[in-house]
Scaffold this active site. Structure first.
Site, PDB file in Angstrom:
ATOM      1  N   CYS A  55      25.466  46.306  35.781  1.00  0.00           N
ATOM      2  CA  CYS A  55      25.107  44.939  36.166  1.00  0.00           C
ATOM      3  C   CYS A  55      24.077  44.485  35.124  1.00  0.00           C
ATOM      4  O   CYS A  55      24.051  45.005  34.009  1.00  0.00           O
ATOM      5  CB  CYS A  55      24.585  44.870  37.597  1.00  0.00           C
ATOM      6  SG  CYS A  55      23.077  45.798  37.899  1.00  0.00           S
ATOM      7  N   LYS A  56      23.254  43.547  35.470  1.00  0.00           N
ATOM      8  CA  LYS A  56      22.317  43.013  34.483  1.00  0.00           C
ATOM      9  C   LYS A  56      21.392  44.102  33.946  1.00  0.00           C
ATOM     10  O   LYS A  56      21.202  44.223  32.732  1.00  0.00           O
ATOM     11  CB  LYS A  56      21.497  41.888  35.118  1.00  0.00           C
ATOM     12  CG  LYS A  56      20.467  41.257  34.190  1.00  0.00           C
ATOM     13  CD  LYS A  56      19.735  40.140  34.919  1.00  0.00           C
ATOM     14  CE  LYS A  56      18.689  39.493  34.008  1.00  0.00           C
ATOM     15  NZ  LYS A  56      17.976  38.387  34.701  1.00  0.00           N
TER      16      LYS A  56
END
Length: 950
Positions: free
Chosen positions: A854-855
């Site tokens: 994810c980020k």
């Protein structure tokens, strides 16, 4: 996540002083597991009394070690919270090394009144030593909990030792943290058919370090127990691969500058452009050298935390790169292992995403490059042509020294009069020379030579020359036309198709210049030689002709040798000796072999200049933004490559004894499935666009397995070589392990990897994107990578028997899973996480490498990994349905990672069960953009407030 890990890491550093000699190196040179046995403890409490007599306590136990050197508490672990129970049986335990016997352990029991507000009170504490526990008959202690005033009114705590081999008993779960010095063995990902000997398996120590371990005990559907061990480790490749890659980037760019310098004399227009390009390359080289110098200063660190993702000196380092391994032990069953790599999205976080990511920027760049090429008076080359030019340069630079070496080996075999050596050397020489000729059989080289010729000083195109000749005839009737013809010019020579790139030469001659020409040599351009377009074909074909001469000469020598051997019995021994003078073969082969090497050298020189000029023109068209895009692409690729190398090494170590896996590895290769949880909203769109290009670029990477020179740990570090269009990661193994591999792998066969990316946004920003934005990027990525995955399966099905693939309890066929995945990627469904679940299941069935991103590889990633692990326990190991939620809560508990009250703030946009209600509110500044969103925000806020204070 990383903040908690850092906190735990400080605790483990202090604990490391209390343990030593946890590892050993075997005499065979392999790294073996520690023989020290762990002590795993389970915890329970009885008759707890809450401060408020009208309620039952929400119990939690914090475990701390009393440091004998510094005389202060060091946090060691923590249980989960058991709500409303005065006799809690904790599913979380603790682990100590065996050299902890006299270490004092302090247990502190808290009553957590409101876990969302992180408030609680100490009920009581107890102290014991691990040695006291081990000396008891049943290895169990019952301790009184003393409150802060010393009164024993809080209840008791029961500490029991749990052994991995004991599968009977009550339902107890253990979560433990391990010291950095303890190592777990390399094990096989979903290898249900493989037994693993903990004492006899190679360790991941050279590449992976600082493990954080947890142990759980869950109940199965048949009321039996299974013990689950989680182990998360950092990877040294987080820094070593980017540093090696930076060095290769610097070498490649410096070599490019050298090639441009050696391109020869160019017209003033092109010479100025060349100088500008060299200046740009110099800037990149200087920047990369500074970054590499900064990275060399960093010691002892194995991963980059998310708080440093926008730091320039660390932009090439992947974010939060960790490995996660789950080992499952059940009674009378073989242990099973599941590996996954977690990493932050490969993206240029330092450069930002205001203008989008690589995918969007590259599309704009290609459109702008066409118009800029016209303005710069240069030929536009497509990305395919540029890639081909880089490929030609790369292959020729590799093959030329190899052909020269093989030619010398052929002469050496001839000198030794060795027929077998002669045949072997000739076969290798023929193969590499044919590959060399095939690489250069491309019209791009021919057209580039013509374009380079047009960029030389004083070049005038044929049409302009004919115009000048006509003007000369009109002004000077009676002058012999033959005097104006360029020497060597053939009337049948076709008109060059390249545009004239010499700005000065393109200007129409003035009358004064025409008059001045009369006083000069009869040739209109005395110093210029007409370009022969067929010259390249002749030079290129000469290599093949020389090779045929070498083959014919070898055949002739061997035929003569065979004839002499047949007549040898009739000859005297002296005649035989004199007829086989050792120098005969070499003397006859030397001229043709020398001519072959000269032809190869000539071809390489011409092809190198031609392809360098192609790249010069591409660089000229790139001057406005292309160099910045190349730097961004380098950054993203560095992060992606470090993650891929980490996953490949982990998967290779795991499958070392799996013959089916090794066969699949060298026949087809491995699929590397990247699972992304990025939203298609705001700056995460740019991250996803970066990640798409970075993952796609991994197809340029191959792996090779090599034999380590020594048993030293530093010799087992993967080594990177190559250039931007092709990289090879060499993975060394100890000699005893290397000798067990298939011959194809030992011979150095390149091992391919097929990267695929599937993305499904899952947070509230994705909800906004699906309702009011655009998710076409996500749909296109999933559809494109499904086609790659489907093509890989078809290739695998052709070359590898299905028996080589791992077995699972679920009987769904891989082909059926692919059909279901294909239907889901084209179905319009919001947050269709089934795409990720099915893709992950297919990857595991295909012996692939799993990545989750994810980020920042924190909350969304941990939620996905823990859910996947619990689903595997349910589907493959019969986890009881009643324990599914409890197991998920234990794996997701932040309290098990260190300090009791230092809960980490969740990543923005992630909803977890333990988050305060205020975390569910949408940011007001974002929602004010639309009146519709503002109404939605007001309604949701009202609902959450009512739910909170009801």
């Amino acid at each position: 996540m990383e903040d908690s890990i850092q906190h735990l890491g400080h605790c483990l550093v202090d604990m490391k002083e209390l343990s030593a000699n946890a590892e050993r190196i075997s005499t065979a040179g392999g790294i073996r597991t520690s023989k020290l046995e762990q002590v795993e403890l389970s915890l329970a409490c009885n008759d707890l009394v809450a401060l408020g007599r009208d309620r039952k306590p929400n119990a939690l136990v914090q475990v701390a070690v009393i440091d004998p050197h510094k005389q202060h508490l060091v946090s060691h672990g923590c249980t989960e919270i058991v709500e409303a129970n005065k006799d809690p049986l904790f599913l979380t335990g603790v682990t100590f090394p065996s050299d902890y016997p006299e270490t004092l352990v302090k247990l502190m029991v808290y009553d957590v009144k409101d876990k969302n507000q992180e408030s609680g009170s100490l009920l009581g504490s107890a102290t014991f030593s691990v040695g006291d526990l081990l000396r008891t008959k049943d290895e169990q202690l019952t301790l009184n909990l003393r409150s802060s005033d010393g009164v024993c009114t809080a209840g008791t705590v029961v500490v029991s030792r749990l052994k991995m081999g004991e599968m009977e008993g009550v339902e107890v779960d253990h979560i433990a943290t391990n010291t950095p010095s303890h190592r777990c063995p390399i094990v096989c990902e979903p290898a249900h058919h493989c037994c693993v000997d903990q004492e006899e398996n190679l360790l991941t120590g050279p590449v992976f370090r600082n493990p954080v371990c947890k142990v759980y005990t869950f109940q199965t559907t048949d009321s039996k127990r299974m013990i689950v061990r989680e182990q998360m480790e950092e990877c040294t490749l987080s820094f070593s691969i980017p540093k090696q890659l930076l060095s290769l980037y610097i070498q490649e760019d410096m070599s490019r500058v050298q090639d441009l310098t050696e391109l020869g004399e160019l017209s003033p227009h092109w010479d100025n452009l060349r100088k500008e390009v060299i200046t740009r390359y110099g800037g990149i080289i200087s920047s990369y050298q500074e970054t590499l110098a900064e990275l060399d200063k960093i010691t002892g660190c194995s991963f980059k935390p998310s708080c440093c993702k926008a730091q320039k000196s660390l932009e090439f380092i992947p974010i939060n790169l960790h490995t996660q391994r789950m080992r499952v032990s059940c009674l009378k069953k073989t242990d099973a292992f599941y590996d996954i790599v977690t990493v932050g999205a490969p993206a240029a976080h330092f450069q930002g995403f205001k203008s989008g990511g690589l995918q969007r920027l590259l599309s704009r760049y290609e459109a702008d490059k066409k118009s800029f090429s016209t303005a710069c008076q240069c030929i536009y080359y497509s990305p395919e042509h540029t890639a081909k030019a880089q490929e030609v340069l790369s292959i020729t630079s590799l093959l030329q020294p190899l052909i020269t070496s093989l030619a010398d080996q052929l002469l050496q075999a001839a000198q030794e009069h060795s027929s077998p050596g002669l045949r072997d050397a000739l076969k290798s020489l023929s193969d590499k020379t044919e590959q060399f000729v095939h690489t250069l059989k491309d019209e791009l080289v021919k057209s580039a030579l013509l374009a380079l010729h047009a960029a030389r000083p004083g070049y005038v195109s044929k049409s302009q020359r004919q115009s000048a000749v006509q003007g000369h005839h009109q002004g000077h009737i009676g002058t012999d036309g033959e005097q104006n013809q360029i020497p060597g010019q053939s009337p049948a020579t076709p008109e060059p198709t390249a545009t004239c790139n010499n700005v000065e030469g393109c200007q129409t001659p003035t009358g004064e210049e025409a008059e001045l020409g009369k006083t000069k040599n009869q040739d209109s351009i005395p110093h210029h030689k007409e370009y022969d377009e067929e010259e390249w074909d002749r030079v290129w074909a000469n290599v093949a002709k020389c090779l045929n001469c070498v083959i014919a000469m070898v055949d002739k020598l061997q035929e003569e040798d065979n004839n002499k051997q047949e007549s040898a019995p009739e000859q005297q021994l002296a005649d035989v000796i004199t007829s086989h003078t050792p120098g005969d073969w070499k003397e006859q082969l030397y001229p043709v072999v020398t001519r072959l090497k000269e032809c190869v050298k000539e071809v390489v020189e011409k092809a190198k200049k031609a392809m360098t000029f192609v790249l010069l023109q591409e660089a000229v068209c790139s001057l406005p933004q292309g160099f910045g895009l190349q730097q961004r692409r380098d950054v993203v690729f560095s992060q992606a490559l470090a993650a891929l190398a980490c996953g490949f090494v982990l998967r290779l170590y795991a499958g070392m004894q799996d013959k089916g896996f090794l066969k699949q590895l060298h026949l087809v290769g491995l699929v590397a499935q990247f699972e992304s949880l990025l939203s298609t909203y705001s700056e995460e769109i740019g991250m996803l666009e970066d990640m798409e290009v970075g993952i796609s670029d991994l197809h340029k990477v191959v792996f090779k397995i090599t034999e380590a020179k020594t048993a030293d740990l530093s010799e087992l570090q993967p080594f990177l070589c190559g250039r931007r269009d092709h990289f090879t990661v060499e993975v060394p193994l100890p000699q005893p392990i290397f000798q067990t591999l298939p011959e194809e792998i030992k011979e150095g066969r390149p091992l391919r990897v097929f990267p695929v990316l599937f993305n499904v946004g899952i947070n509230e920003q994705q909800t906004i994107a699906e309702r009011f934005g655009d998710i076409s990027l996500q749909e296109r990525i999933n559809q494109k990578n499904f086609e790659i995955l489907d093509a890989y399966y078809k290739l695998l099905n052709e070359k590898v028997p299905l028996e080589c693939l791992p077995c699972f309890q679920a009987q769904t066929d891989i082909k059926e899973l692919l059909e279901t995945l294909g239907q889901n990627v084209v179905t319009k469904k919001r947050k269709n996480v089934e795409i990720l679940w099915i893709a992950g299941a297919i990857c595991r069935r295909l012996n692939g490498i799993r990545f989750t991103s994810c980020k920042s590889a924190k909350d969304r990633t941990s939620m996905s990994v823990t859910l996947e692990q619990c689903a595997l326990l349910r589907d493959e190991h019969q986890l009881s349905k009643d324990f599914f939620v409890r197991a998920l809560d234990c794996m997701r508990s932040r309290l098990t990672q260190g300090d009791t009250w230092q809960w980490e703030d969740p990543e923005a946009g992630t909803v977890t069960e333990n988050k305060p209600a205020s975390r569910h509110f949408y940011p007001i500044a974002l929602l004010l953009v639309s009146s519709h969103l503002l109404v939605v925000w007001l309604i949701l806020s009202l609902v959450f407030l009512l739910a909170k204070y009801q």
